[in-house]
Design an enzyme around this catalytic site. Structure first.
Site: not given
Length: 750
Positions: A423-424, A432, A452, A517, A627, A666, A689, A700
């Protein structure tokens, strides 16, 4: 003929016996007193006693033991100790009775400093010598941090470095650039100071270090030196380690400078054996730094900054190094005005393995729905806070779930525990895995909970989340006992929620920040659109403006630090484990998934108002002749549809109709997916997103409607003739996503 009759008789008897046996089995499983187990489970509500039993099982002494073990050796990604810990986690999941536990390996590009004598990465002061040939080394930065406790003694700790830094040697004049943000480089330009072909020295803090390196290169610098200024990592008058919890002047912050997430060689795809890998040299798509970047401690920074030429910096740029006058540069003042700075960086990028561990508890009713709790396992050294406080806490949650399994309980939905590697270096292990299983996760993942860091302070809980999980978070905090109620007078605090509410500035409910992030929730949210929570216990950031905590990514982040100065009895770690255990149980075992779309829609309404009425929105209308009418209609429609849907769940839904319950769940699960744009954001195809995304100027932090914000950035100086068309395109993309989210909740659409 007689034998044939015998065989026929035997066959008839066997046939009759089998028939009777089948009849008995059918009668057993279909009789009025034998209700089908699957149907019974599907109709059942969550067991209220399990909630308290789970909280009671979380043991602070177990977390203490976990942390002591996890921090006994450095465990950098891709190194042998990382695999030792991966095996330990896997074996623990098996011991706890999980249905499966496996190590998942990816071959990825990581970065390491040279450990060969004479090849150490250093920053040097070069002084011109008339009597000798050229420049001579007058001073150089330290290549290791002296150990200050028992953990750090005689251990194989990598020297301080910035991962993925460009390798090589550069020389030049020095320029001080505050925090090396875009606005800092603009400020230097306004002062007539260029960093072109200079070496920049800047403070850690405010933004992601990789963005500092990217901006320095964009403005023409040939190298970047980073240091941890006492103003950002200590409190005036308070003792430093080992006498206190603040960073000593010999401490250096390690960290990655990758621009992006995941394996650099396989962007957008998992780093499996069959993957295509970009060549390391010759591709600008990899996000690798183009200049040398190196961290030094403040004791070394003081030496270099004390020699600086130029005007004294403005007050906002002044740090806290005692006895130092901060100056801009460039270069050094007399008598050092003919001297230079040399960066000699010896790092190498290497293909190596990163190991994830996935533990699974199969759900009893909806095994194809996953609730995931994750923590990364790798650290830059001992990592007692980041990430091992989180690892220790997560493993205790796993142990408690294992006890419940052995007692006969099983969650309604599948629970997964993810122990991520690398992760670092850039969220590589989780990224992955999400890429490899993106189709499964898209169809099956309910939510992701990220732990974390369990404890980086003892003042108040700090949550980041997608808005549909706000109620779930607050409900959990109202159940978990406060770790230190005696800290408050008159019994004012009994639960974590009480503490949080008392110490938060929010008017109604304690605040929850938005996700950017910087940790493993990002690929779940950005690649697939899985709702997520991130959490830690923190210090009082209003009175102690240190982010994230003083010893961040240094060799002094040890078990002794946590035990002596943070959480001696591990009660705060226990509270963190309980919070995650309850949220995990709630999401996995409630008949109706506790995701609230109406809260989400209202929050989007707030974001829209801030955009439209703010400086960016006004510029879009006045300068770009754009607009907001369509977007406003989409926002209002989303709020109406979300309120109607939540009202249907509360007042109309027949909860004994298992198909209707499944349909509602769902829709709740897939609501977040509506905000995923398969094309990604401008210039960032793996950030998808459209509501929440990491800022392009600080990975960050979070931007709302980041595609619009990115295309609007510095638009007055943008010479692209299509610039306003690109803004309009992003406005349309967000409007479409909001409309899609509303459609996903329409009750008359099957």
């Amino acid at each position: 003929m007689g034998n044939e009759r015998v065989f026929a008789g035997i066959g008839g008897i066997v046939f009759l016996a089998v028939g009777i046996g089948i009849g008995v089995l059918i009668g057993w499983y279909s009789g009025p007193d034998r209700v089908n187990t699957s149907m019974e489970n599907a109709l059942s509500e969550e067991e209220s006693e399990i909630q308290q039993r789970l909280l009671d099982l979380i043991d602070n002494t177990q977390i203490d033991e976990n942390l002591r073990f996890l921090t006994s050796e450095p465990h950098v990604a891709g190194r042998p100790q990382q695999y030792v810990l991966a095996e330990w986690v896997r074996d623990k999941f098996t011991e706890y009775g999980f249905d499966s536990s496996e190590i998942v390996t990816y071959n990825v590009l990581l970065s390491y400093p040279s450990e060969v004598d004479g090849e150490e990465s250093v920053v040097q002061h070069l002084v011109y010598n008339d009597t000798e040939d050229g420049y001579q080394v007058e001073y150089e930065s330290q290549t290791s941090e002296p150990p200050l406790d028992e953990t750090g003694k005689d251990k194989d700790v990598l020297p301080p470095f910035n991962a993925y830094s460009a390798n090589g040697t550069v020389e030049g004049e020095l320029v001080y650039a505050n925090y090396a943000r875009v606005e800092d480089f603009f400020a230097l330009e306004d002062l007539g100071i260029s960093v072109q072909d200079k070496i920049v020295i800047a403070r850690y803090g405010k933004i992601y270090r990789g963005d500092k390196g990217k901006f320095a290169a964009q403005f023409g610098a040939k190298g970047l030196i980073l240091f941890s200024d006492p103003a950002d990592y200590t409190v005036l008058g308070e003792p430093v380690y080992p006498d206190g919890l603040y960073l000593p002047p010999t401490g250096s912050q390690r960290g990655s400078c990758l621009d992006g997430s995941g394996d650099p060689l396989t962007p957008g795809y998992p780093a499996v054996e069959s993957a295509y890998r970009y060549p390391e040299n010759g591709s600008t798509y990899l996000g690798l730094p183009t200049i040398p970047i190196h961290p030094i401690p403040s004791v070394n920074a003081k030496y270099f900054l004390s020699l600086m030429e130029g005007d004294e910096v403005i007050e906002e740029w002044r740090g806290g190094i005692e006895g130092l006058t901060y100056k801009y540069g460039p270069g050094f003042a007399a008598p050092s005005n003919e001297s230079l700075v040399r960066m000699r960086i010896s790092t190498s990028n290497q293909r190596t393995d990163a190991w994830n561990v996935i533990g699974t508890i199969r759900g009893s009713v909806e095994p194809d729905r996953y609730v995931i709790l994750g923590n990364h396992r790798d650290a830059w050294a001992f990592g007692a806070i980041d990430p091992s406080s989180g690892t220790a806490a997560m493993m205790e949650v796993a142990r408690a779930f294992g006890v419940l399994l052995k007692e006969g309980w099983r969650p309604r939905r599948t629970v997964m525990f993810g122990s991520w590697g690398a992760e670092e270096y850039g969220l590589i292990g989780s990224n992955e895995w999400v890429e490899e299983y993106s189709k499964n996760l898209d169809n099956r993942a309910v939510a992701y909970l990220n732990i974390d860091i369990a404890v980086s302070g003892t003042y108040t809980p700090d949550f980041g989340s997608t808005p549909n999980l706000y109620n779930t978070i607050r409900a959990a905090t109202k159940l978990v006992p406060d770790p230190n109620p005696d800290e408050f007078e008159n019994g004012a605090v009994t639960t974590v929620y009480d503490r949080w509410s008392l110490r938060d500035s929010g008017e109604d409910e304690p605040g929850i920040h938005d996700l950017g992030s910087g940790s493993d929730y990002a690929p779940f949210l950005q690649v697939v659109g899985v709702s997520a929570v991130d959490y830690t216990f923190v210090h009082d950031k209003a009175t102690i403006p240190i982010s994230p905590y003083p010893m961040y990514h240094s060799v002094y982040e040890t078990y002794e630090l946590v035990k002596n100065f943070y959480d001696p009895d591990f009660y705060y770690h226990q509270a963190s484990s309980r919070l995650f255990a309850e949220m995990l149980r709630d999401l996995a075992d409630s008949k109706i998934i506790p995701l609230n779309c109406a809260v989400y829609a209202d929050r989007i309404g707030d974001f829209f108002t801030a955009l439209k009425e703010g400086e960016t929105g006004q510029k879009m209308v006045n300068d770009g002749d754009l607009s907001f009418d369509f977007m406003e209609d989409a926002v209002e429609n989303l709020k109406v549809k979300a309120d109607a849907f939540e009202n249907y769940i509360a007042n109309t839904l027949d909860k004994s109709d298992i198909l209707a319950v499944r349909e509602v769940n769902d829709r709740l699960m897939n609501f977040e997916r509506s905000f995923i744009d398969p094309l990604g954001l401008p210039g960032r195809p793996t950030i998808r997103h459209v509501v929440f995304a990491p800022s392009s100027r600080d990975s960050y932090s979070s931007d709302k409607f980041a595609g619009i914000i990115d295309t609007m950035f510095d638009i007055d100086n943008n010479t692209d003739p299509e610039k306003w068309g690109k803004v309009e395109q992003q406005l349309a993309a967000v409007t479409y996503a909001l409309a899609s989210a509303a459609h996903s909740l329409e009750l008359d659409m099957a």
